[in-house]
Design a protein around this motif. Structure first.
Motif, PDB file in Angstrom:
ATOM      1  N   HIS A 167      -6.416 -13.961  17.758  1.00 49.02           N
ATOM      2  CA  HIS A 167      -5.445 -13.582  18.780  1.00 49.02           C
ATOM      3  C   HIS A 167      -5.632 -14.450  20.028  1.00 49.02           C
ATOM      4  O   HIS A 167      -4.919 -14.286  21.007  1.00 49.02           O
ATOM      5  CB  HIS A 167      -5.598 -12.106  19.153  1.00 49.02           C
TER       6      HIS A 167
ATOM      7  N   PRO B 127       4.746  -3.256   9.230  1.00 45.97           N
ATOM      8  CA  PRO B 127       5.624  -3.586   8.131  1.00 45.97           C
ATOM      9  C   PRO B 127       6.687  -2.517   7.910  1.00 45.97           C
ATOM     10  O   PRO B 127       6.527  -1.379   8.352  1.00 45.97           O
ATOM     11  CB  PRO B 127       4.688  -3.637   6.924  1.00 45.97           C
TER      12      PRO B 127
ATOM     13  N   TYR C  81       0.883  -1.166   0.000  1.00 44.37           N
ATOM     14  CA  TYR C  81       0.000   0.000   0.000  1.00 44.37           C
ATOM     15  C   TYR C  81       0.914   1.206   0.000  1.00 44.37           C
ATOM     16  O   TYR C  81       1.479   1.527   1.052  1.00 44.37           O
ATOM     17  CB  TYR C  81      -0.870   0.037   1.253  1.00 44.37           C
TER      18      TYR C  81
ATOM     19  N   PRO D 138       1.139 -10.542  15.226  1.00 43.89           N
ATOM     20  CA  PRO D 138       0.776  -9.353  15.999  1.00 43.89           C
ATOM     21  C   PRO D 138      -0.136  -8.413  15.206  1.00 43.89           C
ATOM     22  O   PRO D 138      -0.289  -8.595  13.997  1.00 43.89           O
ATOM     23  CB  PRO D 138       2.129  -8.657  16.253  1.00 43.89           C
ATOM     24  N   ASN D 139      -0.702  -7.441  15.865  1.00 37.74           N
ATOM     25  CA  ASN D 139      -1.504  -6.421  15.178  1.00 37.74           C
ATOM     26  C   ASN D 139      -0.688  -5.824  14.029  1.00 37.74           C
ATOM     27  O   ASN D 139       0.483  -5.509  14.206  1.00 37.74           O
ATOM     28  CB  ASN D 139      -1.884  -5.272  16.128  1.00 37.74           C
ATOM     29  N   GLY D 140      -1.332  -5.704  12.887  1.00 37.05           N
ATOM     30  CA  GLY D 140      -0.658  -5.089  11.739  1.00 37.05           C
ATOM     31  C   GLY D 140       0.293  -6.002  10.997  1.00 37.05           C
ATOM     32  O   GLY D 140       0.998  -5.569  10.084  1.00 37.05           O
ATOM     33  N   ALA D 141       0.310  -7.307  11.342  1.00 37.68           N
ATOM     34  CA  ALA D 141       1.258  -8.236  10.708  1.00 37.68           C
ATOM     35  C   ALA D 141       0.904  -8.533   9.256  1.00 37.68           C
ATOM     36  O   ALA D 141       1.770  -8.910   8.468  1.00 37.68           O
ATOM     37  CB  ALA D 141       1.315  -9.543  11.498  1.00 37.68           C
ATOM     38  N   GLY D 142      -0.390  -8.422   8.903  1.00 35.06           N
ATOM     39  CA  GLY D 142      -0.793  -8.673   7.523  1.00 35.06           C
ATOM     40  C   GLY D 142      -1.838  -9.770   7.360  1.00 35.06           C
ATOM     41  O   GLY D 142      -2.184 -10.147   6.243  1.00 35.06           O
ATOM     42  N   LYS D 143      -2.411 -10.258   8.479  1.00 35.90           N
ATOM     43  CA  LYS D 143      -3.377 -11.364   8.397  1.00 35.90           C
ATOM     44  C   LYS D 143      -4.620 -10.984   7.586  1.00 35.90           C
ATOM     45  O   LYS D 143      -5.017 -11.700   6.668  1.00 35.90           O
ATOM     46  CB  LYS D 143      -3.786 -11.811   9.809  1.00 35.90           C
ATOM     47  N   SER D 144      -5.224  -9.847   7.951  1.00 37.85           N
ATOM     48  CA  SER D 144      -6.451  -9.445   7.249  1.00 37.85           C
ATOM     49  C   SER D 144      -6.157  -9.149   5.787  1.00 37.85           C
ATOM     50  O   SER D 144      -6.965  -9.486   4.905  1.00 37.85           O
ATOM     51  CB  SER D 144      -7.070  -8.205   7.905  1.00 37.85           C
ATOM     52  N   THR D 145      -5.003  -8.534   5.521  1.00 39.46           N
ATOM     53  CA  THR D 145      -4.640  -8.250   4.135  1.00 39.46           C
ATOM     54  C   THR D 145      -4.551  -9.553   3.342  1.00 39.46           C
ATOM     55  O   THR D 145      -5.075  -9.653   2.230  1.00 39.46           O
ATOM     56  CB  THR D 145      -3.281  -7.508   4.081  1.00 39.46           C
TER      57      THR D 145
ATOM     58  N   ALA E  20       2.673  -4.634   3.125  1.00 36.53           N
ATOM     59  CA  ALA E  20       1.801  -5.362   4.058  1.00 36.53           C
ATOM     60  C   ALA E  20       2.035  -6.862   3.989  1.00 36.53           C
ATOM     61  O   ALA E  20       1.898  -7.564   4.989  1.00 36.53           O
ATOM     62  CB  ALA E  20       0.341  -5.037   3.773  1.00 36.53           C
TER      63      ALA E  20
ATOM     64  N   GLU F 194     -10.782 -13.780  12.716  1.00 29.28           N
ATOM     65  CA  GLU F 194     -11.135 -13.611  14.130  1.00 29.28           C
ATOM     66  C   GLU F 194     -12.604 -13.913  14.449  1.00 29.28           C
ATOM     67  O   GLU F 194     -13.298 -13.073  15.034  1.00 29.28           O
ATOM     68  CB  GLU F 194     -10.784 -12.191  14.592  1.00 29.28           C
TER      69      GLU F 194
ATOM     70  N   VAL G  52       4.016   1.052   2.075  1.00 23.28           N
ATOM     71  CA  VAL G  52       3.894   0.036   3.129  1.00 23.28           C
ATOM     72  C   VAL G  52       3.814  -1.353   2.518  1.00 23.28           C
ATOM     73  O   VAL G  52       2.941  -1.638   1.693  1.00 23.28           O
ATOM     74  CB  VAL G  52       2.622   0.294   3.982  1.00 23.28           C
TER      75      VAL G  52
HETATM   76  N1  LIG Z   1      -6.105  -0.213   2.777  1.00 22.78           N
HETATM   77  C1  LIG Z   1      -4.916  -0.023   3.335  1.00 22.78           C
HETATM   78  N2  LIG Z   1      -4.174   1.076   3.055  1.00 22.78           N
HETATM   79  C2  LIG Z   1      -2.966   1.265   3.608  1.00 22.78           C
HETATM   80  N3  LIG Z   1      -2.391   0.418   4.494  1.00 22.78           N
HETATM   81  C3  LIG Z   1      -3.083  -0.683   4.812  1.00 22.78           C
HETATM   82  C4  LIG Z   1      -4.376  -0.970   4.275  1.00 22.78           C
HETATM   83  N4  LIG Z   1      -4.810  -2.156   4.788  1.00 22.78           N
HETATM   84  C5  LIG Z   1      -3.837  -2.587   5.631  1.00 22.78           C
HETATM   85  N5  LIG Z   1      -2.803  -1.697   5.642  1.00 22.78           N
HETATM   86  C6  LIG Z   1      -1.568  -1.832   6.412  1.00 22.78           C
HETATM   87  O1  LIG Z   1      -1.042  -3.114   6.163  1.00 22.78           O
HETATM   88  C7  LIG Z   1      -0.490  -3.662   7.369  1.00 22.78           C
HETATM   89  C8  LIG Z   1      -1.138  -5.002   7.662  1.00 22.78           C
HETATM   90  O2  LIG Z   1      -2.457  -4.777   8.160  1.00 22.78           O
HETATM   91  P1  LIG Z   1      -3.503  -5.954   8.438  1.00 22.78           P
HETATM   92  O3  LIG Z   1      -4.805  -5.304   8.781  1.00 22.78           O
HETATM   93  O4  LIG Z   1      -3.480  -6.919   7.325  1.00 22.78           O
HETATM   94  O5  LIG Z   1      -2.870  -6.630   9.733  1.00 22.78           O
HETATM   95  P2  LIG Z   1      -3.504  -7.724  10.714  1.00 22.78           P
HETATM   96  O6  LIG Z   1      -2.436  -8.752  10.928  1.00 22.78           O
HETATM   97  O7  LIG Z   1      -4.812  -8.192  10.206  1.00 22.78           O
HETATM   98  O8  LIG Z   1      -3.688  -6.888  12.048  1.00 22.78           O
HETATM   99  P3  LIG Z   1      -4.765  -7.023  13.274  1.00 22.78           P
HETATM  100  O9  LIG Z   1      -4.291  -8.182  14.102  1.00 22.78           O
HETATM  101  O10 LIG Z   1      -4.582  -5.726  13.992  1.00 22.78           O
HETATM  102  O11 LIG Z   1      -6.123  -7.199  12.686  1.00 22.78           O
HETATM  103  C9  LIG Z   1      -0.677  -2.600   8.457  1.00 22.78           C
HETATM  104  O12 LIG Z   1       0.485  -1.818   8.544  1.00 22.78           O
HETATM  105  C10 LIG Z   1      -1.825  -1.772   7.916  1.00 22.78           C
HETATM  106  O13 LIG Z   1      -1.738  -0.449   8.400  1.00 22.78           O
END
Ligand SMILES: Nc1ncnc2c1ncn2[C@@H]1O[C@H](COP(=O)(O)OP(=O)(O)OP(=O)(O)O)[C@@H](O)[C@H]1O
Length: 237
Positions: free
Chosen positions: A186, A236, A11, A35-42, A16, A154, A14
């Motif tokens: 988590h 990231p 992104y 951890p939070n922000g690791a990239g799972k949801s992405t 991800a 989750e 970033v």
């Molecule tokens: N649409 C977007 N635009 C910019 N950055 C994004 C976007 N979506 C995710 N990110 C960034 O990508 C990284 C991974 O985010 P993601 O939501 O995939 O993490 P996660 O492991 O699911 O976290 P959590 O446990 O907090 O849900 C983070 O730094 C987030 O800020």
């Protein structure tokens, strides 16, 4: 059934996801941790065709999600339990989903039963649901088409202890019936009990993957998680 092959996603500046590769086979539950922000949801969004990978490919049943025939009947996805329209009742949400998939109305009652929402609860608007009820509805929505693959971000978040136990039994039953399940959470103790395999990511990269026995070598999942993520920043590069 699920395959990530060298998936990268950026992104802007970033990164991800960075060179993410792993598979989830039929009849197994993979716990997707980080951890939070690791990239799972992405990663899950890429898998469900909601976000394009910058490099590599994520496939379900051998194809990118968007190229599947009737994807809703093959892959059940729960990414955000709070995404349902708050003004609709639970029954309306499921009825619309069933119509989209060409399923009979009787499937709605089956699913309500499966996820433990009563007739009275199903008549209430989703805006008034507790998080646990929304999770049950979201899981029900994902299960409508009897999919062979489930992608759940989750799903146990917000469930009470009985709900968590119910979810564990439901997922194990689905896996025993042959379903491939990718589950982010988590709740490490819960994942420890339900998952066959673990994929751990940090800063968009796979830190470790395998069975807990292979990875933990006597450590609890919590200790393994803390050890593996201690050296990675949350976000990231
Ligand atoms: N649409 C977007 N635009 C910019 N950055 C994004 C976007 N979506 C995710 N990110 C960034 O990508 C990284 C991974 O985010 P993601 O939501 O995939 O993490 P996660 O492991 O699911 O976290 P959590 O446990 O907090 O849900 C983070 O730094 C987030 O800020």
């Amino acid at each position: 059934m699920i395959e990530f092959n060298r998936v990268g996603k950026s992104y802007g500046g970033v990164r991800a996801l960075d060179d993410v590769s792993f598979t989830v086979g039929a009849g197994s539950i993979t716990g997707f941790l980080g951890p939070n922000g690791a990239g799972k949801s992405t990663a899950m969004r890429v898998l469900a065709g909601l976000s394009r990978p910058s490099s590599g490919a994520a496939t379900v049943l051998g194809r990118p999600y968007a190229e599947l025939d009737r994807p809703g009947s093959q892959v059940g996805v729960l990414l955000d339990a709070s995404a349902q329209h708050p003004g609709r009742t639970g029954r309306e949400v499921l009825t619309l989903g069933a119509m989209m998939l060409g399923l009979p109305a009787s499937r709605v009652d089956e699913v309500l039963d499966l996820v433990g929402l009563t007739g009275q609860e199903a008549r209430r608007r989703v805006g008034g649901y507790s998080l646990g009820m929304r999770q049950r509805l979201g899981v029900g929505h994902a299960l409508l088409g009897r999919p062979r693959v489930l992608v759940l971000d989750e799903p146990a978040n917000g469930l009470d202890p009985q709900g968590i136990r119910w979810m564990r039994g439901l997922l194990r039953g689905l896996a025993e019936a042959g379903c491939a399940i990718l589950l982010s959470s988590h709740l490490l103790h819960e994942v420890e009990q339900v998952a066959d395999r673990i994929v751990m990511i940090g800063r968009g990269r796979v830190l470790a993957q395998g069975t807990l026995a292979e990875l933990g070598r006597g450590r609890s999942l919590e200790q393994l998680f803390l050890d593996l993520t201690a050296t990675t920043d949350r976000s990231p590069a």
